[in-house]
Write a protein that holds these residues in place. Structure first.
Motif, PDB file in Angstrom:
ATOM      1  N   ASP A   1       0.803  -1.213   0.000  1.00  0.00           N
ATOM      2  CA  ASP A   1       0.000   0.000   0.000  1.00  0.00           C
ATOM      3  C   ASP A   1       0.841   1.270   0.000  1.00  0.00           C
ATOM      4  O   ASP A   1       0.306   2.366   0.115  1.00  0.00           O
ATOM      5  N   THR A   2       2.137   1.128  -0.113  1.00  0.00           N
ATOM      6  CA  THR A   2       3.010   2.290  -0.220  1.00  0.00           C
ATOM      7  C   THR A   2       3.852   2.182  -1.482  1.00  0.00           C
ATOM      8  O   THR A   2       4.432   1.127  -1.756  1.00  0.00           O
TER       9      THR A   2
ATOM     10  N   ASN B   1       0.980   6.528   0.244  1.00  0.00           N
ATOM     11  CA  ASN B   1       0.448   5.441   1.045  1.00  0.00           C
ATOM     12  C   ASN B   1      -1.057   5.434   0.885  1.00  0.00           C
ATOM     13  O   ASN B   1      -1.724   6.411   1.243  1.00  0.00           O
ATOM     14  N   ASN B   2      -1.586   4.351   0.334  1.00  0.00           N
ATOM     15  CA  ASN B   2      -3.032   4.266   0.088  1.00  0.00           C
ATOM     16  C   ASN B   2      -3.571   5.522  -0.595  1.00  0.00           C
ATOM     17  O   ASN B   2      -4.553   6.124  -0.160  1.00  0.00           O
ATOM     18  N   LYS B   3      -2.912   5.895  -1.643  1.00  0.00           N
ATOM     19  CA  LYS B   3      -3.272   7.034  -2.492  1.00  0.00           C
ATOM     20  C   LYS B   3      -3.044   8.390  -1.829  1.00  0.00           C
ATOM     21  O   LYS B   3      -3.418   9.414  -2.384  1.00  0.00           O
ATOM     22  N   GLU B   4      -2.441   8.401  -0.655  1.00  0.00           N
ATOM     23  CA  GLU B   4      -2.179   9.675   0.021  1.00  0.00           C
ATOM     24  C   GLU B   4      -0.694  10.005  -0.065  1.00  0.00           C
ATOM     25  O   GLU B   4       0.155   9.181   0.263  1.00  0.00           O
TER      26      GLU B   4
ATOM     27  N   ASP C   1      -5.079   4.255  -7.625  1.00  0.00           N
ATOM     28  CA  ASP C   1      -5.390   3.260  -6.600  1.00  0.00           C
ATOM     29  C   ASP C   1      -4.071   2.813  -5.996  1.00  0.00           C
ATOM     30  O   ASP C   1      -3.004   3.197  -6.483  1.00  0.00           O
ATOM     31  N   LYS C   2      -4.126   2.011  -4.957  1.00  0.00           N
ATOM     32  CA  LYS C   2      -2.877   1.749  -4.236  1.00  0.00           C
ATOM     33  C   LYS C   2      -1.918   0.845  -5.005  1.00  0.00           C
ATOM     34  O   LYS C   2      -0.781   0.683  -4.594  1.00  0.00           O
TER      35      LYS C   2
ATOM     36  N   GLU D   1       2.931  -0.976   4.326  1.00  0.00           N
ATOM     37  CA  GLU D   1       2.699   0.278   5.034  1.00  0.00           C
ATOM     38  C   GLU D   1       3.742   0.448   6.120  1.00  0.00           C
ATOM     39  O   GLU D   1       4.024  -0.469   6.864  1.00  0.00           O
TER      40      GLU D   1
END
Lengths: 116, 115
Positions: free
Chosen positions: A30-31, A50-53, A70-71, A96
């Motif tokens: 997710d990263t 990280n998770n689209k952030e 997306d991730k 993560e």
């Protein structure tokens, strides 16, 4: 069964053009990250999602814009390409890691960008 | 901010020679330590990593590294190199905690192993 893939592998373009590099990972991470490797092989992180952030944004010209639909994907768009943008760009992914910082990063094969 | 120094930029060895590549880091807190290898034309691969515990860590392909906290060092070693070890070797650190797993790399060491 490629873990981290990037397209294209080679990109040759003229100054002033806009180009994108795509990155996909099938590891369930997710990263994701973008690194730039210059002609002297020095590797420097540019961005991390990280998770689209967006969680890491180093001092990079705002001509560079990462996008994470997306991730599993982290694309890099570059506007108004300059000669100095010529480099190898590596995508990477990991689990993560906000706290521990100890998860292995898996790297893609790289995209060699040449700006003429 | 953390920084990493690799003092040997180019190393040439004969097959079966022993290898030690230096890595020193600068950071005021705890770090995780990594060695990555980049074979010609290929992507980076993890050789080994240190997070905690035994400061002598063993990695793939017969490589090992020792974390010496008092010297801020994480040198890479191999007792007997092979021609196939010809590659670029990168030391990297990430801060603990936090930092978003931001890896800071050294400038790399180009190793050439001659037959």
């Amino acid at each position: 069964d490629t873990a981290v893939s990037q397209t294209p592998k080679y990109l040759v373009t003229q100054m002033g053009n806009d180009k994108s590099i795509k990155c996909e990972q099938n590891l369930g991470h997710d990263t994701m990250y973008w690194y730039k490797q210059d002609s002297k092989k020095f590797l420097k992180i540019m961005f991390s999602y990280n998770n689209k952030e967006l969680i890491i944004n180093e001092t990079v010209p705002n001509r560079f814009s990462p996008k994470s639909p997306d991730k599993a994907h982290l694309n890099l768009h570059i506007n108004s390409l300059e000669l100095g943008d010529s480099a190898v760009y590596f995508c990477a992914s990991s689990l993560e890691t906000r706290l521990a910082g100890n998860n292995e990063q898996f790297f893609g094969p790289g995209t060699r960008l040449t700006v003429l | 901010a953390q920084s990493v120094s690799q003092h040997n930029h180019h190393v040439i060895l004969s097959e079966a020679a022993s290898l030690e590549l230096g890595c020193n880091y600068s950071y005021g807190g705890t770090v995780n330590l990594f060695w990555y290898v980049q074979y010609p034309g290929q992507h980076l691969q993890l050789l080994l990593k240190y997070f905690s515990g035994d400061p002598l860590v063993k990695g793939i392909k017969g490589f090992e590294a020792e974390f010496i906290k008092s010297k801020f060092s994480f040198n890479l070693r191999k007792p007997s190199v092979q021609w196939s070890d010809t590659a670029e070797y990168f030391c990297a650190v990430s801060p603990v905690p936090g930092g978003g797993n931001k890896l800071t790399f050294g400038t790399g060491t180009q190793l050439k192993v001659e037959l």
